[in-house]
Design an enzyme around this catalytic site. Structure first.
Site, short mmCIF file in Angstrom:
data_model
loop_
_atom_site.label_atom_id
_atom_site.label_comp_id
_atom_site.label_asym_id
_atom_site.label_seq_id
_atom_site.Cartn_x
_atom_site.Cartn_y
_atom_site.Cartn_z
N TYR A 141 0.81 -1.21 0.00
CA TYR A 141 0.00 0.00 0.00
C TYR A 141 0.85 1.26 0.00
CZ TYR A 141 -4.46 -2.36 0.92
OH TYR A 141 -5.59 -3.12 0.83
N LYS A 191 4.01 -15.50 2.98
CA LYS A 191 4.25 -16.24 1.73
C LYS A 191 5.77 -16.43 1.64
CE LYS A 191 2.88 -18.01 -2.21
NZ LYS A 191 2.10 -19.25 -2.28
N ASP A 223 -1.93 -18.74 1.09
CA ASP A 223 -2.87 -19.48 0.24
C ASP A 223 -3.54 -20.59 1.04
OD1 ASP A 223 -0.31 -20.54 0.34
OD2 ASP A 223 -0.26 -21.22 -1.74
N ASP A 247 -5.88 -7.58 4.08
CA ASP A 247 -7.03 -7.00 3.38
C ASP A 247 -7.88 -8.11 2.76
OD1 ASP A 247 -8.66 -5.02 2.12
OD2 ASP A 247 -7.57 -5.40 0.25
N ASP A 251 -11.78 -9.83 4.16
CA ASP A 251 -13.03 -9.88 3.38
C ASP A 251 -13.54 -11.33 3.33
OD1 ASP A 251 -13.06 -7.16 2.80
OD2 ASP A 251 -13.66 -7.49 0.73
C1 IPM Z 1 -10.19 -2.04 3.90
C2 IPM Z 1 -10.48 -1.46 2.55
C3 IPM Z 1 -9.38 -0.47 2.20
C4 IPM Z 1 -8.08 -1.24 2.16
C5 IPM Z 1 -9.60 0.30 0.90
C6 IPM Z 1 -10.93 1.01 0.88
C7 IPM Z 1 -8.47 1.24 0.61
O1 IPM Z 1 -10.61 -2.45 1.60
O2 IPM Z 1 -10.12 -1.27 4.87
O3 IPM Z 1 -10.02 -3.27 3.99
O4 IPM Z 1 -7.74 -1.85 1.15
O5 IPM Z 1 -7.37 -1.23 3.18
MG MG Z 2 -10.52 -4.42 2.39
#
Ligand code: IPM
Ligand code: MG
Length: 364
Positions: A141, A191, A223, A247, A251
């Site tokens: 990032y 990794k 993975d 990240d 999710d």
């Molecule tokens: C999160 C989001 C952010 C990230 C985006 C919106 C920049 O996906 O907080 O997980 O990738 O960190």
């Molecule tokens: Mg995210």
């Protein structure tokens, strides 16, 4: 006691869910005798519209004077042009960096009354209670170089994954401390079979391990971890990992809980150990959900649970935090559901109604 809270509702459903977070904070304040002063600011798309940038210095200065930050969500189709010079997400990355919020805690807890609202088998998700500790201010990032350019053979782009040992050390310590307060099992995700940063990561974790003899550490490749999260998630307790892996895995992990609308997060500038306070930013893990914006539909529970984390980690009010969490459970136990977690026989409620129900539970 009196606390100053910076409030950055952002875009989409952000303002709606944040309003309910504030309602619940006020109710908790009333019950425990605290006063919260809210200081509002703009971030994300609304800040671009107003100031031309997603986060400006005044907003940063305002946040600096506060004890913690509550954030809604940023982004939306209006600001999505890939060629745009400013993006709402820059606000989020900017505030993470400005306050050195390197430690992102994302707990995923599957509540017993919601096991049926996930897309996985109820038996797979029953009892899931894990925390992902994600490094938030390094890696891909923020690494430089980061750019796109033209060459004689076409376009090229580069992102850089870089970590210093001290960056790995401080996030690994957060992992160990969080694990120490739970089942004392830490999984470090990397990794290392491919990436040099991961090999450094593994070394640093191994060097720290002797300081935490009570915590069992295991290394896992990312993975394989992605697979384990779906296959047997209830075995996992604390995962610590770098920014991009965290990240993606969070999710994925959020789907265990049925809806992203249930999951809170904390981004801390310090190491939470023995109740020590750290400056932090608190936000739901879901995005701005532009299609639901302004409809009084969004689930405010992720934001409300984020305020509980705020009380616990930044304000030193563990009792208030537990009371908020109990109030959320009580409202769900009585069968109230927002659209995202609705199932047969339950009572569907709006964003406002869910916030009011939870606030009322706190006042009882
Ligand atoms: C999160 C989001 C952010 C990230 C985006 C919106 C920049 O996906 O907080 O997980 O990738 O960190
Ligand atoms: Mg995210």
């Amino acid at each position: 006691m009196k606390f100053d809270i910076a409030v950055l509702p952002g875009d989409g459903v952000g303002p709606e869910v944040v309003a309910e977070g504030l309602r619940v904070l006020e109710a908790a304040g009333k019950r425990f005798g605290h006063v919260f002063d809210f200081h509002h600011g703009l971030i994300g798309g609304v800040a671009i519209d107003e100031y031309g940038v997603a986060l400006n210095q005044e907003t940063i200065d305002m946040c600096r004077k506060c004890d913690a930050i509550l954030l809604g969500a940023v982004g939306g189709p209006k600001w999505d042009d890939p060629r745009a010079k400013v993006r709402p997400e820059d606000g989020l990355l900017g505030i993470r960096k400005a306050f050195d919020l390197f430690a992102n805690l994302r707990p995923v807890k599957v509540l017993p009354m919601l096991v049926d609202s996930t897309c996985l088998k109820p038996d797979t998700v029953r009892g899931v209670d894990l925390v992902v500790v994600r490094e938030l201010t390094g890696g891909l990032y923020f690494g430089r170089p980061k750019r796109q350019w033209r060459t004689t053979r076409g376009r090229r782009a580069v992102d850089t994954m870089a970590y210093a040992d001290w960056e790995v050390e401080r996030i690994a310590k957060v992992g160990f401390e969080v694990a120490r307060g739970r089942r004392k099992k830490l999984i470090s995700v990397d990794k290392a079979n491919v990436l040099e940063t991961s090999r450094l990561w593994r070394q640093v974790v191994a060097e720290l391990a002797p300081q935490y003899p009570d915590v069992a550490v295991e290394n896992m490749l990312v993975d394989s971890c992605a697979m384990r999260l779906i296959q047997k998630p209830s075995d996992l307790d604390v995962l610590v990992t770098e920014n991009t892996f965290g990240d993606i895995l969070t999710d994925e992990a959020s789907m265990l809980a049925g809806s992203m609308g249930m999951l809170p997060s904390a981004s801390l500038a310090g190491i939470p150990s023995n109740g020590a306070k750290a400056f932090g930013m608190y936000e739901p893990i879901h995005g701005s959900a532009p299609r639901r914006a302004g409809m009084n539909m969004a689930n405010p529970i992720a934001t409300i649970l984020s305020t509980a984390m705020m009380l616990r980690y930044s304000l030193g009010l563990a009792d208030g935090a537990s009371a908020i969490e109990a109030a959320v459970l009580a409202a769900l136990d009585e069968g109230y559901r927002t659209y995202d977690i609705m199932s047969e026989g339950k009572t569907k409620v709006s964003t406002n109604e869910m916030g009011q129900l939870i606030a009322r539970k706190l006042e009882q």
